[in-house]
Design a protein around this motif. Structure first.
Motif, short mmCIF file in Angstrom:
data_model
loop_
_atom_site.label_atom_id
_atom_site.label_comp_id
_atom_site.label_asym_id
_atom_site.label_seq_id
_atom_site.Cartn_x
_atom_site.Cartn_y
_atom_site.Cartn_z
N ALA A 652 -75.96 -112.20 50.78
CA ALA A 652 -76.30 -110.75 50.96
C ALA A 652 -77.70 -110.81 49.66
CB ALA A 652 -75.42 -109.75 50.69
N VAL A 653 -78.25 -109.49 49.73
CA VAL A 653 -79.06 -109.44 48.52
C VAL A 653 -78.80 -108.10 48.08
CG1 VAL A 653 -81.07 -110.77 49.75
CG2 VAL A 653 -80.76 -108.31 50.16
N ARG A 654 -79.36 -107.79 46.87
CA ARG A 654 -79.59 -106.29 46.34
C ARG A 654 -80.86 -106.10 45.88
NH1 ARG A 654 -77.03 -106.93 41.41
NH2 ARG A 654 -77.15 -109.14 41.65
N PHE A 655 -81.38 -104.83 46.24
CA PHE A 655 -82.89 -104.42 45.82
C PHE A 655 -82.77 -103.61 44.48
CE2 PHE A 655 -82.71 -104.85 50.50
CZ PHE A 655 -83.76 -105.81 50.54
N ARG A 656 -83.19 -104.19 43.49
CA ARG A 656 -83.24 -103.46 42.20
C ARG A 656 -84.60 -102.69 42.22
NH1 ARG A 656 -81.16 -106.94 38.11
NH2 ARG A 656 -79.36 -105.76 38.48
N ASN A 657 -84.65 -101.54 42.10
CA ASN A 657 -85.92 -100.75 41.56
C ASN A 657 -86.77 -101.04 40.46
OD1 ASN A 657 -87.48 -97.98 40.75
ND2 ASN A 657 -87.47 -98.08 42.96
N VAL A 658 -88.11 -101.50 40.18
CA VAL A 658 -88.62 -101.93 39.30
C VAL A 658 -88.63 -100.78 38.32
CG1 VAL A 658 -91.01 -102.67 38.32
CG2 VAL A 658 -89.73 -103.71 40.39
N ASN A 659 -88.72 -99.71 38.62
CA ASN A 659 -89.32 -98.47 37.81
C ASN A 659 -87.76 -98.22 36.86
OD1 ASN A 659 -90.73 -96.18 36.58
ND2 ASN A 659 -89.19 -94.93 37.85
N SER A 660 -86.73 -98.17 37.62
CA SER A 660 -85.49 -97.57 36.92
C SER A 660 -84.68 -98.62 36.65
CB SER A 660 -84.70 -96.53 38.03
OG SER A 660 -84.52 -97.52 39.12
N GLY A 661 -84.58 -99.77 37.19
CA GLY A 661 -83.62 -100.81 36.99
C GLY A 661 -82.42 -100.74 37.90
N LYS A 662 -82.22 -99.65 38.59
CA LYS A 662 -80.90 -99.27 39.20
C LYS A 662 -81.17 -100.01 40.72
CE LYS A 662 -79.84 -96.04 36.36
NZ LYS A 662 -78.68 -96.38 35.25
N VAL A 663 -80.00 -100.09 41.40
CA VAL A 663 -80.04 -100.85 42.79
C VAL A 663 -79.75 -99.72 43.89
CG1 VAL A 663 -79.15 -103.40 41.75
CG2 VAL A 663 -77.45 -101.46 42.47
N LEU A 664 -80.00 -100.32 44.95
CA LEU A 664 -80.03 -99.33 46.23
C LEU A 664 -78.47 -99.36 46.71
CD1 LEU A 664 -82.11 -97.68 47.91
CD2 LEU A 664 -82.21 -99.77 49.44
N GLY A 665 -78.30 -98.34 46.86
CA GLY A 665 -76.52 -98.06 47.61
C GLY A 665 -76.35 -96.80 48.32
N VAL A 666 -75.13 -96.71 48.66
CA VAL A 666 -74.83 -95.73 49.48
C VAL A 666 -73.94 -94.65 48.66
CG1 VAL A 666 -73.82 -94.84 51.71
CG2 VAL A 666 -75.02 -97.09 51.45
N LEU A 678 -79.24 -94.09 47.91
CA LEU A 678 -79.70 -93.46 46.61
C LEU A 678 -79.83 -94.83 45.58
CD1 LEU A 678 -76.60 -93.90 45.24
CD2 LEU A 678 -76.41 -91.26 45.64
N GLN A 679 -80.06 -94.70 44.53
CA GLN A 679 -79.94 -95.60 43.47
C GLN A 679 -79.02 -95.47 42.64
OE1 GLN A 679 -83.81 -95.70 41.06
NE2 GLN A 679 -83.06 -93.87 40.17
N TRP A 680 -78.36 -96.50 42.15
CA TRP A 680 -77.22 -96.40 41.26
C TRP A 680 -77.17 -97.80 40.39
CZ3 TRP A 680 -74.70 -92.00 41.36
CH2 TRP A 680 -73.38 -91.80 40.48
N ALA A 681 -76.44 -97.44 39.07
CA ALA A 681 -75.88 -98.77 38.33
C ALA A 681 -75.55 -99.85 38.82
CB ALA A 681 -75.06 -98.44 37.11
N ASP A 682 -76.18 -101.02 38.67
CA ASP A 682 -75.49 -102.41 39.44
C ASP A 682 -74.19 -102.42 39.00
OD1 ASP A 682 -75.48 -104.71 40.58
OD2 ASP A 682 -77.10 -105.70 39.55
#
Length: 742
Positions: A652-666, A678-682
């Motif tokens: 799989a992959v995770r998508f980390r936001n460059v601005n926030s450092g958070k990852v895409l989740g549900v 939304l974005q959340w801590a990894d």
């Protein structure tokens, strides 16, 4: 929340004889499968340089520490007066479950300081502690800072206070053995043999099933120290006891070459592997050799960070998992120290395998050397070495000793291994086999090959420079050989003898020079270094910068980082680079102190996630950097919240936001249609993982691992700011995405 662990409770004489112990002691059992030998401690001495600095700071602490404070928990447990000494804090506090583990480390370090440096203060401290321990032991042979009831409880699998009693016992036995071997005298031997007999009596009463069940509780290197006791005495009783500590559930997969390390407490395992190597040498049983070799190969190949350390939050993670585990609690110091010892044990059975010392050099220079605080006169060390972006040594989770150790208030396992390793830094520079000398490490030092009357003086500032000079003095006799390791990281290595070039072998091998040597012969070894980027096992776009054997870190001062900076690869020099469009100074990681640093860098483009139906890009509402920032569709305005780093995570992959450092989740890990994205801590939850289902022509479905739903746009909306959700795989165009590299 981390699993409860013992840490989380706190928040041969040299010259041809086939022996690998110190001279002047009783005869020892012969070792099997060994064809290279270390020089006895004291025949190799460090000279001015980075290694000697670490040794000197540790010696200052060893001379300072109050032995009566270290004896406090032993005396209190055995009903003796504590003599007015203050109690220690941290892991040696009177109420801490496995108090009395660290004293064995100090015995070893004092003994090594005597053997290496002839330090009489350290010798006297060791002898005093042994004499006082003998008084504690007098009644029944038991010797510890906690009640014997803890032993009964761990045997019965009813121990609930977090203690790891045999882990502590191992340290005491090992310290006593080192005092006996390196300082001599009979009292350490007598205390050791009496305590080992107690271990024999207690464990002999257990069935095999009971013993194997008990081994689920960390027991250090009991198999190693008891095998060493057999080697030292030639009494097979101790080998019998050692083999009771063979942990089948760990050894069986390793014997078969299977990587079953994921989830195991890392430093619980490495001492067992050292024990397996020692048991091979004692018995010739090749299964033990295979266990140790396979463990080394698996750990170095699939579980090791660029700096040579392993583990995250004390545990092994899935094979190859590096990119997803760059945190504050990476690379426990104990693990690397024990991996150095395992490497030594294996190298002497395969001395032509230069890869062993390529790794040894990597871990020693980049992790172990820098784990000591150069600003501390007493050589304080860190427990973990953070590898998160913006990490900083001496800063980390309080429960695990992420901060620097103290004189009396910490006493973590890593503090104990720290005093040990920094008093034996010279042990693996040189090896011998018959009359052949091998140079494995490039460090300023002097070897006195006493049995042959030869002195080798190595002068170098390596790794700051690429050249090392070795000068021979003394009485030379006949033709003999010197082997020099040619590291795998170099290209175009050259060696001269008295100015004349010799043929040099390929990187990752040894160059052997055979001749009739004369006094004052001089060998000059030049190992050209270059910038090489080393990718993480699981993400080729995430890379560490190395120069020769040295990992280079970005010096970010007090600037915070949340994501790996994006490196302009073409900009990298030995001292500078450009990342995120700005210049950054690079320093050797072992010198990256009192600064926020970065070790792993993004080297590939970041991505825009473009919805195929609307052409809008995925971003974060109001450019939020908080947990719960909503994923929305927006016009491609070029803001950083529209950029995502794609991190490989198994299949799989995770998508980390460059601005926030958070990852895409549900949201709330929902599995329902239209659940908010939304974005959340990894934090590793399954809803942060997505699989890319290739539809051809650069189009993908992006499927959530937790729910099986697809990344989609709420009601197929086309307006800026429309919410991103997960949806069933219903064939709608808004479920399709293009990943566009930036």
């Amino acid at each position: 929340m981390l699993p409860l662990t013992r840490r989380s409770l706190l928040g041969a004489a040299a010259g041809g004889a086939a022996l690998s112990v110190m001279p002047g002691l009783p005869a020892v059992a012969a070792e099997t499968g060994v064809s290279a030998y270390q020089f006895p401690l004291g025949q190799v001495k460090l000279t001015a340089g980075r290694l000697m600095d670490n040794q000197s700071r540790t010696l200052t602490y060893l001379r300072l520490v109050d032995v009566d404070r270290l004896l406090y928990v032993f005396r209190a447990n055995h009903g003796l007066s504590t003599g007015g000494a203050a109690a220690n804090g941290g892991w040696d506090a009177p109420t801490f479950p496995f108090r009395s583990h660290v004293q064995g480390h100090f015995l070893t370090a004092w003994a090594q300081a005597w053997a290496v440096l002839g330090d009489t203060v350290c010798r006297d401290k060791a002898n005093y502690m042994v004499a006082e321990l003998a008084k504690c032991q007098a009644s029944n042979g038991y010797l510890s800072g906690f009640p014997e009831a803890d032993i009964t409880a761990v045997h019965n699998r009813t121990l609930t206070n977090g203690n790891v009693p045999y882990y502590c016992i191992h340290k005491t036995l090992a310290g006593l053995l080192d005092v006996w071997r390196l300082i001599g005298g009979t009292q350490a031997r007598d205390v050791l043999l009496k305590f080992a007999a107690w271990v024999d009596t207690r464990t002999a009463a257990l069935t095999t099933a009971q013993m194997q069940a008990m081994l689920q509780t960390e027991f250090g290197g009991m198999n190693a120290v008891l095998t060493d006791l057999y080697q030292q005495t030639n009494d097979s009783r101790w080998l019998t006891v050692a083999r009771r500590f063979d942990h089948a559930v760990v050894f069986d997969p390793l014997a078969a070459g299977t990587d079953s390390l994921n989830g195991l407490h890392a430093n619980t395992q490495v001492p067992k592997w050292i024990g397996a190597a020692r048991e091979y040498k004692a018995t010739g049983t090749t299964r033990y050799r295979d266990i140790a070799r396979n463990a080394w190969n698996i750990t170095v190949g699939a579980h090791t960070y660029a700096i040579g350390g392993n583990s995250q939050a004390e545990h092994f993670r899935p094979a190859g998992a590096i990119a997803g585990y760059l945190t504050n609690d990476t690379c426990e110091h104990c693990n690397s120290v024990n991996m150095l010892r395992l490497t030594n044990e294996l190298y002497v059975t395969e001395p032509d395998r230069a890869a062993y010392f390529d790794f040894y050099e990597q871990a020693l220079l980049n992790h172990v050397l820098g784990a000591q605080n150069p600003a501390s006169a007493n050589g304080h060390v860190t427990y973990f070495t953070p590898l998160r972006p913006g990490g900083r040594r001496g800063v980390g989770p309080a429960w695990g000793g992420g901060t620097w150790s103290t004189d009396y208030g910490t006493f973590w396992c890593c503090q104990g291994t720290g005093v040990e390793v920094n008093t034996r830094l010279a042990e693996s520079i040189y090896f011998y086999s018959g009359t052949t000398l091998t140079v494995n490490l490039f460090a300023p030092s002097v070897l006195t090959w006493a049995a042959r009357g030869i002195t080798v003086t190595q002068t170098t500032t390596f790794p700051e420079s690429d050249t090392s000079t070795l000068k021979l003095t003394g009485t030379m006799s006949g033709s003999w050989s010197i082997r020099v390791r040619i590291p795998s990281w170099t290209s175009g290595a050259t060696i001269t003898v008295n100015g004349t070039a010799v043929t040099t072998s390929a990187p990752g091998t040894y160059t052997t020079i055979t001749r009739t040597w004369a006094a004052n012969d001089t060998i000059v070894v030049r190992l050209p270094m270059r910038i090489v980027l080393r990718p993480a096992n699981d993400n080729p776009d995430l890379q560490a910068i190395t120069y020769g054997p040295v990992v280079l870190a970005g010096n970010y001062g007090d600037t915070a980082l949340t994501t790996p900076p994006t490196l302009t690869v073409s900009s990298v020099t030995r001292t500078t680079a450009t990342a995120n469009g700005s210049p950054v100074n690079l320093v050797p990681f072992y010198n990256a102190h009192a600064m926020n640093y970065n070790v792993y860098w993004m080297t590939a483009p970041t991505y825009k996630l473009v919805n195929n139906a609307t052409g809008l890009v995925l971003g974060v509402k109001d450019m939020s950097v908080a947990d719960g920032g909503l994923a929305v569709m927006w016009g491609d305005t070029g803001t950083l919240d529209h950029r995502w780093v794609r991190i490989a995570d198994g299949t799989a992959v995770r998508f980390r936001n460059v601005n926030s450092g958070k990852v895409l989740g549900v949201q709330d890990m929902s599995t329902a249609d239209n659940a908010v994205v939304l974005q959340w801590a990894d934090n590793g939850t399954a809803d942060h993982r997505w699989t890319l289902v290739d539809q051809g022509n650069g189009i993908y479905k992006i499927r959530n691992v937790n729910s099986g739903k697809l990344l989609a746009v709420l009601n197929g909306g086309t307006a800026w700011g429309v919410q991103v959700v997960q949806d069933a795989d219903n064939g709608s165009a808004d479920n399709l995405w293009r990943l566009t590299a930036i």
